[in-house]
Design an enzyme around this catalytic site. Structure first.
Site, mmCIF file in Angstrom:
data_model
loop_
_atom_site.group_PDB
_atom_site.id
_atom_site.type_symbol
_atom_site.label_atom_id
_atom_site.label_comp_id
_atom_site.label_asym_id
_atom_site.label_seq_id
_atom_site.Cartn_x
_atom_site.Cartn_y
_atom_site.Cartn_z
ATOM 1 N N GLU A 57 0.821 -1.205 0.000
ATOM 2 C CA GLU A 57 0.000 0.000 0.000
ATOM 3 C C GLU A 57 0.855 1.255 0.000
ATOM 4 O O GLU A 57 0.556 2.233 -0.701
ATOM 5 C CB GLU A 57 -0.936 0.005 1.212
ATOM 6 N N ARG A 188 8.294 -24.191 -6.885
ATOM 7 C CA ARG A 188 9.445 -24.053 -5.983
ATOM 8 C C ARG A 188 9.756 -22.580 -5.727
ATOM 9 O O ARG A 188 10.019 -22.175 -4.591
ATOM 10 C CB ARG A 188 10.676 -24.728 -6.594
ATOM 11 N N THR A 200 15.732 -39.656 -1.015
ATOM 12 C CA THR A 200 15.776 -38.899 -2.266
ATOM 13 C C THR A 200 17.095 -38.170 -2.421
ATOM 14 O O THR A 200 17.691 -38.136 -3.502
ATOM 15 C CB THR A 200 14.613 -37.893 -2.315
ATOM 16 N N SER A 225 17.143 -38.507 9.642
ATOM 17 C CA SER A 225 17.188 -38.859 11.062
ATOM 18 C C SER A 225 18.575 -39.229 11.552
ATOM 19 O O SER A 225 18.985 -38.843 12.659
ATOM 20 C CB SER A 225 16.226 -40.023 11.334
#
Length: 394
Positions: A57, A188, A200, A225
């Site tokens: 704004e 993305r 992956t 992990s």
């Protein structure tokens, strides 16, 4: 011949286009666009690019200068009333003499100070609409973090027509078409961060950039992990975005030191009963860190676990129309463990459309239906007019 008069719908459509430019860069603030119209012509416009930068704004008002007096402001989000890193937009609107304000969607942040109410009380006509549904999509991640304390999770998977994401030997290049890959890279660019699992990151060694389109790349987060992804992996390349690994206390100190030496942040999070990173804890940490929208990509193990924890707000499955990979290969949600049909996650909304040579299947789980921008009910703003004594103006 006189110039055509811009309609409210066209003016708000332009504000929405501007707002989208701030997706992925404005967090922890929401993306906002604004257009100022006077005598049927645009006299100022802007969007919020990043936290600490001027709000949409104010940019529009600065462009318009004296032409802002008596003009109509179209903004995709309710103007703020509070002091943050920048002064309140409500004050600037009032000082500029704007006569009327169109707001696409209310600000979910209680700290905003009810900007629409303040404008109405000061005699500025406030109208909600048009553009509510479109603006709800743009601000859904911000609203999620404010209301739920976690980002909005968008899951993207590419699969063969029979639901496989790779052959039994692990080959997955390329299941989707170039058009679909470019589409994914645009998603993305609009996300605050991209999330993948360790499998992956090791198997595909992805860069997770937006190389197929122009613009910034999102921060990169790996759920690992035991810290088995090497520090040399492309996902950890020091090329601008923030790099984070979510691990458990069982991860090795040597691997952690190697990652941190390269500038990678290692978050030690609680483990779930199976010894993996507890995804709800990761979601909460991401919310604390100011992430609004996270795009999850990668393997079926992470995808299934996200579904199991009821964290998926929307899933995009790019289905090849030309490939059938058969049995033996991994499925796109193979990490989901369901012992009874009655406990299976259910999908509430689906949509299917062509995407280049592929199909784009959109899924909204039942657990996330209440947060789906397509089904959000229009906010009740009657109290604004009542408080201002101008119910007909709101």
């Amino acid at each position: 011949m006189s110039e055509p008069t811009i309609t409210p719908r066209r003016a708000m459509a332009r504000a929405l286009v501007l707002a989208r430019r701030g997706m992925g860069t404005a967090h922890p603030n929401p993306p906002v666009g604004a257009v100022l119209v006077k005598d049927g012509a645009v006299v100022g416009e802007g969007y919020h690019a990043a936290a600490g930068r001027p709000h949409a704004e104010r940019i529009a008002l600065e462009q318009a200068r004296e032409r802002a007096r008596g003009a109509v402001l179209f903004t995709t989000l309710e103007p703020c009333r509070h002091f943050g890193r920048t002064p309140p937009c409500v004050d600037a609107i009032l000082e500029a003499g704007v006569a009327k304000v169109h707001v696409a969607v209310s600000d979910p942040n209680p700290l905003s100070g009810a900007g629409a109410r303040a404008l109405a009380e000061a005699g500025v006509e406030v109208v909600f609409g048009p553009g509510r549904r479109e603006a709800a999509h743009l601000t859904a991640g911000f609203a999620s973090r404010i209301a739920r304390g976690r980002p909005r999770f968008l899951l993207k998977m590419a699969a063969s027509l029979d639901g496989r994401i790779a052959t039994p030997g692990g080959d997955s290049r390329w299941i989707s078409s170039p058009t679909a890959r470019s589409w994914v890279h645009r998603r993305r660019r609009e996300a605050d961060a991209i999330l993948v699992g360790a499998g992956t990151a090791v198997r595909d060694n992805p860069a997770l950039t937006t190389r197929h389109v122009s613009g910034r790349s999102p921060d990169r987060i790996v759920v690992d992990s035991m810290l088995r992804v090497p520090a040399s992996a492309r996902v950890f390349a020091d090329n601008g975005p923030r790099r984070i690994v979510a691990a458990t206390a069982r991860a090795g100190a040597e691997a952690r030191a190697a990652l941190e030496a390269g500038g990678v942040e290692v978050w030690e999070l609680p483990a779930d009963p199976r010894g993996r990173v507890a995804l709800p804890a990761l979601a909460a940490r991401l919310g604390d860190e100011g992430y609004d929208t996270v795009l999850a990509e990668g393997g079926g193990t992470l995808a299934g676990a996200l579904f199991e924890e009821r964290l998926v707000d929307q899933a995009w499955v790019v289905l090849s129309r030309s490939l059938l990979l058969g049995g033996g290969g991994p499925g796109w949600a193979e990490g989901l463990r369901v012992d009874r049909v009655a406990r299976a996650p259910r999908v509430r909304r689906t949509a299917l459309r062509p995407l280049g040579e592929d199909w784009l299947l959109t899924l909204v789980p039942e657990a996330a239906q209440w947060w789906d921008p397509e089904t959000l009910g229009a906010p009740d703003h009657a109290a604004i007019g009542a408080a201002a004594g101008e119910a007909g103006r709101v």
